[in-house]
Design a protein around this motif. Structure first.
Motif, PDB file in Angstrom:
ATOM      1  N   LEU A  20      67.490 -77.873  48.677  1.00 45.22           N
ATOM      2  CA  LEU A  20      68.127 -76.934  47.753  1.00 45.22           C
ATOM      3  C   LEU A  20      69.607 -77.229  47.522  1.00 45.22           C
ATOM      4  N   GLY A  21      70.124 -78.200  48.246  1.00 46.87           N
ATOM      5  CA  GLY A  21      71.529 -78.568  48.092  1.00 46.87           C
ATOM      6  C   GLY A  21      72.491 -77.679  48.841  1.00 46.87           C
ATOM      7  N   GLU A  22      71.969 -76.906  49.783  1.00 46.49           N
ATOM      8  CA  GLU A  22      72.842 -76.058  50.592  1.00 46.49           C
ATOM      9  C   GLU A  22      73.618 -76.929  51.574  1.00 46.49           C
ATOM     10  N   PRO A  23      74.914 -76.735  51.655  1.00 41.60           N
ATOM     11  CA  PRO A  23      75.697 -77.564  52.575  1.00 41.60           C
ATOM     12  C   PRO A  23      75.417 -77.192  54.030  1.00 41.60           C
ATOM     13  N   LEU A  24      75.226 -78.204  54.838  1.00 38.72           N
ATOM     14  CA  LEU A  24      75.060 -78.018  56.282  1.00 38.72           C
ATOM     15  C   LEU A  24      76.294 -78.603  56.951  1.00 38.72           C
ATOM     16  N   GLY A  25      76.703 -78.025  58.028  1.00 39.19           N
ATOM     17  CA  GLY A  25      77.889 -78.547  58.683  1.00 39.19           C
ATOM     18  C   GLY A  25      78.045 -78.016  60.089  1.00 39.19           C
ATOM     19  N   MET A  26      79.214 -78.201  60.593  1.00 42.81           N
ATOM     20  CA  MET A  26      79.529 -77.791  61.955  1.00 42.81           C
ATOM     21  C   MET A  26      80.128 -76.391  61.934  1.00 42.81           C
ATOM     22  N   THR A  27      79.863 -75.649  62.970  1.00 40.00           N
ATOM     23  CA  THR A  27      80.457 -74.326  63.125  1.00 40.00           C
ATOM     24  C   THR A  27      81.779 -74.447  63.869  1.00 40.00           C
ATOM     25  N   LYS A  28      82.650 -73.526  63.614  1.00 47.37           N
ATOM     26  CA  LYS A  28      83.942 -73.529  64.315  1.00 47.37           C
ATOM     27  C   LYS A  28      83.815 -72.949  65.713  1.00 47.37           C
ATOM     28  N   HIS A  29      82.707 -72.269  65.958  1.00 42.20           N
ATOM     29  CA  HIS A  29      82.501 -71.609  67.239  1.00 42.20           C
ATOM     30  C   HIS A  29      81.386 -72.290  68.024  1.00 42.20           C
ATOM     31  N   ARG A  30      81.474 -72.199  69.306  1.00 42.52           N
ATOM     32  CA  ARG A  30      80.468 -72.786  70.193  1.00 42.52           C
ATOM     33  C   ARG A  30      79.183 -71.968  70.121  1.00 42.52           C
ATOM     34  N   ILE A  31      78.065 -72.661  70.069  1.00 40.22           N
ATOM     35  CA  ILE A  31      76.753 -72.013  70.087  1.00 40.22           C
ATOM     36  C   ILE A  31      76.095 -72.360  71.409  1.00 40.22           C
ATOM     37  N   ARG A  32      75.630 -71.360  72.100  1.00 44.41           N
ATOM     38  CA  ARG A  32      74.969 -71.583  73.386  1.00 44.41           C
ATOM     39  C   ARG A  32      73.467 -71.394  73.219  1.00 44.41           C
ATOM     40  N   THR A  33      72.728 -72.308  73.775  1.00 47.87           N
ATOM     41  CA  THR A  33      71.274 -72.225  73.738  1.00 47.87           C
ATOM     42  C   THR A  33      70.727 -72.428  75.145  1.00 47.87           C
ATOM     43  N   SER A  34      69.471 -72.156  75.299  1.00 49.10           N
ATOM     44  CA  SER A  34      68.828 -72.327  76.593  1.00 49.10           C
ATOM     45  C   SER A  34      68.531 -73.805  76.831  1.00 49.10           C
ATOM     46  N   ALA A  35      68.711 -74.241  78.047  1.00 47.08           N
ATOM     47  CA  ALA A  35      68.396 -75.615  78.423  1.00 47.08           C
ATOM     48  C   ALA A  35      67.029 -75.694  79.094  1.00 47.08           C
ATOM     49  N   ARG A  36      66.198 -74.671  78.917  1.00 41.72           N
ATOM     50  CA  ARG A  36      64.923 -74.586  79.633  1.00 41.72           C
ATOM     51  C   ARG A  36      63.984 -75.740  79.322  1.00 41.72           C
ATOM     52  N   ARG A  37      64.089 -76.332  78.129  1.00 37.84           N
ATOM     53  CA  ARG A  37      63.165 -77.415  77.805  1.00 37.84           C
ATOM     54  C   ARG A  37      63.630 -78.767  78.326  1.00 37.84           C
ATOM     55  N   PHE A  38      64.855 -78.801  78.852  1.00 39.46           N
ATOM     56  CA  PHE A  38      65.384 -80.062  79.353  1.00 39.46           C
ATOM     57  C   PHE A  38      65.372 -80.077  80.875  1.00 39.46           C
ATOM     58  N   PRO A  39      64.614 -80.975  81.469  1.00 37.60           N
ATOM     59  CA  PRO A  39      64.611 -81.086  82.934  1.00 37.60           C
ATOM     60  C   PRO A  39      65.981 -81.540  83.442  1.00 37.60           C
ATOM     61  N   ASP A  40      66.192 -81.339  84.718  1.00 36.06           N
ATOM     62  CA  ASP A  40      67.458 -81.762  85.311  1.00 36.06           C
ATOM     63  C   ASP A  40      67.619 -83.271  85.243  1.00 36.06           C
ATOM     64  N   GLY A  41      68.849 -83.697  85.082  1.00 33.50           N
ATOM     65  CA  GLY A  41      69.162 -85.117  85.078  1.00 33.50           C
ATOM     66  C   GLY A  41      69.292 -85.673  83.678  1.00 33.50           C
ATOM     67  N   GLU A  42      70.274 -86.537  83.494  1.00 34.86           N
ATOM     68  CA  GLU A  42      70.543 -87.110  82.173  1.00 34.86           C
ATOM     69  C   GLU A  42      69.398 -87.965  81.650  1.00 34.86           C
ATOM     70  N   VAL A  43      68.758 -88.739  82.511  1.00 31.38           N
ATOM     71  CA  VAL A  43      67.665 -89.605  82.065  1.00 31.38           C
ATOM     72  C   VAL A  43      66.524 -88.753  81.531  1.00 31.38           C
ATOM     73  N   ASN A  44      66.176 -87.688  82.232  1.00 31.76           N
ATOM     74  CA  ASN A  44      65.113 -86.805  81.768  1.00 31.76           C
ATOM     75  C   ASN A  44      65.482 -86.124  80.459  1.00 31.76           C
ATOM     76  N   ARG A  45      66.729 -85.710  80.321  1.00 34.27           N
ATOM     77  CA  ARG A  45      67.173 -85.084  79.066  1.00 34.27           C
ATOM     78  C   ARG A  45      67.070 -86.072  77.913  1.00 34.27           C
ATOM     79  N   LEU A  46      67.468 -87.297  78.137  1.00 36.74           N
ATOM     80  CA  LEU A  46      67.371 -88.314  77.089  1.00 36.74           C
ATOM     81  C   LEU A  46      65.908 -88.585  76.733  1.00 36.74           C
ATOM     82  N   ARG A  47      65.042 -88.574  77.714  1.00 36.12           N
ATOM     83  CA  ARG A  47      63.621 -88.797  77.466  1.00 36.12           C
ATOM     84  C   ARG A  47      63.044 -87.686  76.586  1.00 36.12           C
TER      85      ARG A  47
END
Length: 76
Positions: A20-47
């Motif tokens: 639709l041509g709506e502009p998408l961009g970055m917010t000026k404020h921090r957005i916090r989300t749950s990390a529940r779907r990401f297992p511990d450890g950087e390698v697991n998160r990247l996977r």
């Protein structure tokens, strides 16, 4: 504009906005989300991130949300 599908509703919403041509961009404020779907450890998160990217790619190429929902259970 959120489709009633078992998976990819947020991704499809973003695609709809882009179409639709709506502009998408970055917010000026921090957005916090749950990390529940990401297992511990950087390698697991990247996977998990890489697997989610593959699901999005399959969706863009025409895979159905139902098919992807079945694969989603095996992302972790």
């Amino acid at each position: 504009m959120f489709p009633d599908v078992p998976l990819m509703e947020d991704f499809q919403f973003a695609l709809n906005l882009k179409r639709l041509g709506e502009p998408l961009g970055m917010t000026k404020h921090r957005i916090r989300t749950s990390a529940r779907r990401f297992p511990d450890g950087e390698v697991n998160r990247l996977r998990v991130w890489a697997n989610m990217a593959r699901l999005r790619s399959r969706y863009v190429k025409g895979a159905s949300p139902e098919e992807l929902a079945l694969a989603y259970g095996n992302v972790w």
